[in-house]
Design a protein around this motif. Sequence first.
Motif, PDB file in Angstrom:
ATOM      1  N   UNK A  68       1.727   5.565   4.928  1.00 55.31           N
ATOM      2  CA  UNK A  68       2.296   5.973   6.214  1.00 55.31           C
ATOM      3  C   UNK A  68       2.558   7.477   6.252  1.00 55.31           C
ATOM      4  N   UNK A  69       3.152   7.995   5.190  1.00 53.96           N
ATOM      5  CA  UNK A  69       3.462   9.432   5.152  1.00 53.96           C
ATOM      6  C   UNK A  69       2.176  10.249   5.060  1.00 53.96           C
ATOM      7  N   UNK A  70       1.236   9.806   4.255  1.00 52.00           N
ATOM      8  CA  UNK A  70      -0.037  10.532   4.122  1.00 52.00           C
ATOM      9  C   UNK A  70      -0.749  10.642   5.462  1.00 52.00           C
ATOM     10  N   UNK A  71      -0.872   9.512   6.154  1.00 52.84           N
ATOM     11  CA  UNK A  71      -1.607   9.516   7.421  1.00 52.84           C
ATOM     12  C   UNK A  71      -0.842  10.244   8.521  1.00 52.84           C
ATOM     13  N   UNK A  90      -4.476   3.876  12.452  1.00 56.41           N
ATOM     14  CA  UNK A  90      -4.888   4.580  11.237  1.00 56.41           C
ATOM     15  C   UNK A  90      -4.676   3.717   9.990  1.00 56.41           C
ATOM     16  N   UNK A  91      -3.564   3.006   9.927  1.00 59.06           N
ATOM     17  CA  UNK A  91      -3.293   2.139   8.784  1.00 59.06           C
ATOM     18  C   UNK A  91      -4.291   0.984   8.711  1.00 59.06           C
ATOM     19  N   UNK A  92      -4.663   0.427   9.864  1.00 63.57           N
ATOM     20  CA  UNK A  92      -5.687  -0.638   9.869  1.00 63.57           C
ATOM     21  C   UNK A  92      -7.029  -0.090   9.406  1.00 63.57           C
ATOM     22  N   UNK A  93      -7.363   1.114   9.856  1.00 57.56           N
ATOM     23  CA  UNK A  93      -8.621   1.738   9.435  1.00 57.56           C
ATOM     24  C   UNK A  93      -8.608   2.004   7.932  1.00 57.56           C
ATOM     25  N   UNK A  94      -7.476   2.418   7.401  1.00 54.85           N
ATOM     26  CA  UNK A  94      -7.365   2.650   5.963  1.00 54.85           C
ATOM     27  C   UNK A  94      -7.560   1.336   5.199  1.00 54.85           C
ATOM     28  N   UNK A  95      -6.949   0.270   5.673  1.00 55.74           N
ATOM     29  CA  UNK A  95      -7.083  -1.032   5.021  1.00 55.74           C
ATOM     30  C   UNK A  95      -8.549  -1.465   4.987  1.00 55.74           C
ATOM     31  N   UNK A  97     -12.203   5.415  -4.990  1.00 53.29           N
ATOM     32  CA  UNK A  97     -12.012   4.484  -3.866  1.00 53.29           C
ATOM     33  C   UNK A  97     -10.931   5.008  -2.928  1.00 53.29           C
ATOM     34  N   UNK A  98      -9.836   5.501  -3.473  1.00 50.19           N
ATOM     35  CA  UNK A  98      -8.758   6.045  -2.634  1.00 50.19           C
ATOM     36  C   UNK A  98      -9.211   7.293  -1.893  1.00 50.19           C
ATOM     37  N   UNK A  99      -9.885   8.186  -2.601  1.00 49.09           N
ATOM     38  CA  UNK A  99     -10.354   9.426  -1.971  1.00 49.09           C
ATOM     39  C   UNK A  99     -11.318   9.097  -0.833  1.00 49.09           C
ATOM     40  N   UNK A 100     -12.247   8.196  -1.080  1.00 44.00           N
ATOM     41  CA  UNK A 100     -13.236   7.849  -0.050  1.00 44.00           C
ATOM     42  C   UNK A 100     -12.580   7.160   1.142  1.00 44.00           C
ATOM     43  N   UNK A 101     -11.672   6.236   0.886  1.00 40.39           N
ATOM     44  CA  UNK A 101     -11.028   5.507   1.985  1.00 40.39           C
ATOM     45  C   UNK A 101     -10.174   6.444   2.833  1.00 40.39           C
ATOM     46  N   UNK A 102      -9.347   7.250   2.192  1.00 39.69           N
ATOM     47  CA  UNK A 102      -8.544   8.209   2.958  1.00 39.69           C
ATOM     48  C   UNK A 102      -9.438   9.234   3.643  1.00 39.69           C
ATOM     49  N   UNK A 103     -10.473   9.687   2.947  1.00 39.01           N
ATOM     50  CA  UNK A 103     -11.392  10.649   3.550  1.00 39.01           C
ATOM     51  C   UNK A 103     -12.052  10.113   4.799  1.00 39.01           C
ATOM     52  N   UNK A 104     -12.403   8.843   4.780  1.00 36.82           N
ATOM     53  CA  UNK A 104     -13.003   8.215   5.950  1.00 36.82           C
ATOM     54  C   UNK A 104     -12.036   8.232   7.138  1.00 36.82           C
ATOM     55  N   UNK A 105     -10.787   7.892   6.889  1.00 36.50           N
ATOM     56  CA  UNK A 105      -9.795   7.865   7.968  1.00 36.50           C
ATOM     57  C   UNK A 105      -9.466   9.281   8.438  1.00 36.50           C
ATOM     58  N   UNK A 106      -9.357  10.216   7.507  1.00 40.91           N
ATOM     59  CA  UNK A 106      -9.067  11.598   7.913  1.00 40.91           C
ATOM     60  C   UNK A 106     -10.233  12.193   8.686  1.00 40.91           C
ATOM     61  N   UNK A 107     -11.452  11.779   8.364  1.00 40.42           N
ATOM     62  CA  UNK A 107     -12.604  12.212   9.153  1.00 40.42           C
ATOM     63  C   UNK A 107     -12.478  11.713  10.590  1.00 40.42           C
ATOM     64  N   UNK A 108     -11.949  10.493  10.762  1.00 43.62           N
ATOM     65  CA  UNK A 108     -11.690   9.982  12.117  1.00 43.62           C
ATOM     66  C   UNK A 108     -10.721  10.891  12.857  1.00 43.62           C
TER      67      UNK A 108
END
Length: 102
Positions: free
Chosen positions: A21-24, A44-49, A80-91
Amino acid sequence: TFVEAARVFAERMLENHDTPEVRLATAFRMTTSRQPTEAELAVLLRALKRSLAYYQENSQQADEFRNAGEYPPADGLAAIDVAAYGNVLNMILNTDEAITRE
């Protein structure tokens, strides 16, 4: 590239903040200059999941994402964490609110 920018941004959020939550919310605020609404944060949290589940099943793609670009990947972070967060941050980086249009 945008992928590299999202990756480095994700690494920064993972290194400096403790919870999803804080990261996003921090990434959203840094990009748009405002806090996300509860509904936006929920999206954003659903997209991260979804992204975490995808990269857990496709770890080779997570490794490729983690190594994208010229900037060296951060040590000690799971691909896996970097890619998942990166995908959401790209959004977030690709929202109309984040892009200046003339």
